[in-house]
Scaffold this active site. Structure first.
Site, PDB file in Angstrom:
ATOM      1  N   ASP A 142      32.624  36.002  33.822  1.00 29.64           N
ATOM      2  CA  ASP A 142      33.746  35.609  33.170  1.00 29.64           C
ATOM      3  C   ASP A 142      33.445  34.185  32.555  1.00 29.64           C
ATOM      4  O   ASP A 142      33.218  33.199  33.012  1.00 29.64           O
ATOM      5  CB  ASP A 142      34.918  35.480  33.800  1.00 29.64           C
ATOM      6  N   ASP A 192      48.409  44.713  30.833  1.00 29.78           N
ATOM      7  CA  ASP A 192      48.247  44.023  29.497  1.00 29.78           C
ATOM      8  C   ASP A 192      48.356  45.085  28.415  1.00 29.78           C
ATOM      9  O   ASP A 192      48.812  45.105  27.263  1.00 29.78           O
ATOM     10  CB  ASP A 192      46.779  43.360  29.106  1.00 29.78           C
ATOM     11  N   HIS A 200      43.810  44.462  31.921  1.00 27.79           N
ATOM     12  CA  HIS A 200      44.625  44.828  33.136  1.00 27.79           C
ATOM     13  C   HIS A 200      45.632  45.959  32.753  1.00 27.79           C
ATOM     14  O   HIS A 200      45.961  45.871  31.404  1.00 27.79           O
ATOM     15  CB  HIS A 200      45.282  43.692  33.455  1.00 27.79           C
TER      16      HIS A 200
HETATM   17  C1  XLS Z   1      42.205  34.538  36.632  1.00 25.17           C
HETATM   18  C2  XLS Z   1      41.161  35.401  36.603  1.00 25.17           C
HETATM   19  C3  XLS Z   1      41.850  36.815  36.069  1.00 25.17           C
HETATM   20  C4  XLS Z   1      40.656  37.723  36.159  1.00 25.17           C
HETATM   21  C5  XLS Z   1      41.342  39.249  36.084  1.00 25.17           C
HETATM   22  O1  XLS Z   1      41.958  33.320  36.880  1.00 25.17           O
HETATM   23  O2  XLS Z   1      40.135  34.851  35.987  1.00 25.17           O
HETATM   24  O3  XLS Z   1      41.875  36.336  34.674  1.00 25.17           O
HETATM   25  O4  XLS Z   1      39.457  37.797  35.383  1.00 25.17           O
HETATM   26  O5  XLS Z   1      42.266  39.395  36.652  1.00 25.17           O
HETATM   27 NI    NI Z   2      38.564  35.752  35.324  1.00 19.64          NI
END
Ligand code: XLS
Ligand code: NI
Ligand code: NI
Length: 437
Positions: A296, A104, A101
């Site tokens: 993810d 970050d 991000h």
């Molecule tokens: C939060 C999300 C975040 C996204 C990126 O729960 O998973 O980490 O992947 O903003």
């Molecule tokens: Ni995420």
């Protein structure tokens, strides 16, 4: 001075009999599986937020993850130190990709212009690091949820000034991603949702959310960014009801606002669980819509109802994910981003290695299992047989839209009762276990 002195050289593959906690037991980057290397299949990414700037703070206690790279009192020096730690980690772990991000990577400044300058300086430094190491950016994103200005949402905020702030932040985060040669750009709703409909114009807020996405697509075209946009479903947290709650809701949203050509989905395991779905369901729903983009990779805890973002260690889970991916022909622009964090008691930097090594091994094993199931062919054949009736005259005339209710009525009258067939669930579960056990 290295930040991870325990790890002298890149983590090596030592095979299943190794007892070395800092070695791969299954992940052998160059090993060929079904015509591609493990590294090409899995496309691992490390996330910046949990891994390098996560503090372990929770509602009941202070930060426990006090990192050596976060010790400088000056926020910009801290950011450069963190960048050093991150690229040391990426190269020692041997991953090809990272994700971040904007906030970050670089701290928010005294005003927006300073925040942008901070980001530009860190992006320039990250670009050099990428060139030195060959590590690439899987996707970038903007943090549109942490700062108090976003308490009522970003693109869905009732105040257009806040919308503009979010849009400006997206512009710079997108340009940063472009500058770093990012393969993608992700939107996760953050606070794009509501707590109560007594104060919320849901129709308007969803329209504004879509507007921001269109503006981003237009800006990408203008600056020549050709990476893939993603939207990441999540049903709750931080808001009670998020507009991008699950894959089906996201697909509906993208179709409703004419965004299907521009965004794919970034699907997170723990978010699927929170939505009351399995990750298998979510991946399948996206894949069948041609919209499965990236993953993810993490896991939740069945006993806790929130986004615990744990590292994935369950081979059944990883095999299931890899089966969906192989069925799609593998990633095109996306990858497996470890959006996962170590527990707050795991406060030593070396714990980050244990966590990622475990996740990578679990996915490598999952890949091998999934490929073996496909090579075996019985699962595919079962499915083909189960639906074989649809290749016959009746099935084709229905599926192709030639049959009417009258035709079905005539068919049923001139045929005996349909024959029932077992769904064979237990047989199939055993078949999968043949490969998992
Ligand atoms: C939060 C999300 C975040 C996204 C990126 O729960 O998973 O980490 O992947 O903003
Ligand atoms: Ni995420
Ligand atoms: Ni999450």
């Amino acid at each position: 001075m290295p930040y991870f002195p325990e790890v002298a050289s890149p983590i090596a593959y030592e095979g299943p009999s190794s007892k070395n906690p800092l070695a791969f037991k299954r992940y052998d980057a160059g090993k060929s599986i079904g015509g591609k290397t493990m590294a090409e299949h899995l496309r691992f990414a490390v996330c910046y937020w949990h891994t390098f700037v996560g503090t372990g703070q929770d509602p009941f206690g202070a930060p426990t993850l006090v990192r050596p790279w976060m010790s400088d009192p000056d926020p910009m020096r801290r950011a450069f130190d963190t960048l050093d730690a991150a690229f040391e980690f990426f190269t020692k772990l041997g991953v090809g990709f990272w994700c971040f991000h904007d906030r970050d990577l670089a701290p928010e400044g005294a005003d927006f212009a300073e925040s942008c300058r901070n980001l530009e300086r860190l992006v320039a430094a990250a670009k050099v690091k990428q060139q030195e190491t060959g590590v690439r950016l899987l996707w970038g994103t903007a943090n549109l949820f942490s700062h108090p200005r976003y308490q009522a949402g970003a693109a869905t905020n009732p105040d257009p000034h806040v919308f503009a702030y979010a849009a400006a932040q997206v512009k710079h985060a997108l340009e940063a991603t472009h500058e770093l040669g990012g393969l993608g750009y992700t939107f996760w709703g953050g606070r794009e949702g509501y707590e109560t409909l007594w104060n919320t114009d849901m129709k308007r807020e969803r329209e504004h959310f879509a507007r921001l996405l269109h503006m981003a697509v237009d800006h990408a075209r203008q600056i020549g960014f050709t990476g893939q946009f993603y939207i990441e479903p999540k049903p709750k947290e931080p808001t009670k009801h998020q507009y991008d709650s699950d894959v089906a809701a996201c697909l509906n949203f993208l179709r409703e606002f004419d965004l299907m050509d521009h965004l794919k989905l970034n699907i997170e395991t723990n978010h699927a669980t929170l939505a009351g779905h399995t990750i298998q369901h979510e991946l399948r729903a996206a894949r069948e819509a041609g919209a499965l983009g990236s993953i993810d990779a993490n896991a939740g805890d069945e006993l806790l109802g929130w986004d615990t973002d744990q590292f994935p260690t369950n081979v059944y889970l990883t095999a299931t994910i890899m089966l969906e991916l192989l069925a799609m022909g593998g990633f095109r622009t996306g990858g497996l981003n470890f959006d996962a964090k170590v527990r707050r008691q795991s406060h030593e930097p070396v714990d980050l290695f244990h966590a990622h090594i475990g996740g990578m091994d679990a996915f490598a094993k999952g890949l091998e299992i999934a490929q073996a199931i496909r090579d075996d062919g019985r699962l595919d054949r079962f499915m083909a047989d189960r639906y074989a009736g649809w290749s016959g005259d009746l099935g084709r005339s229905v599926a192709e839209g030639r049959a009417s209710l009258d035709d079905c009525d005539a068919y049923v009258r001139s045929n005996a009762e349909p024959v029932r067939h077992s769904g064979r669930q237990e047989f199939l579960e055993n078949l999968i276990n043949e490969f998992v056990l």
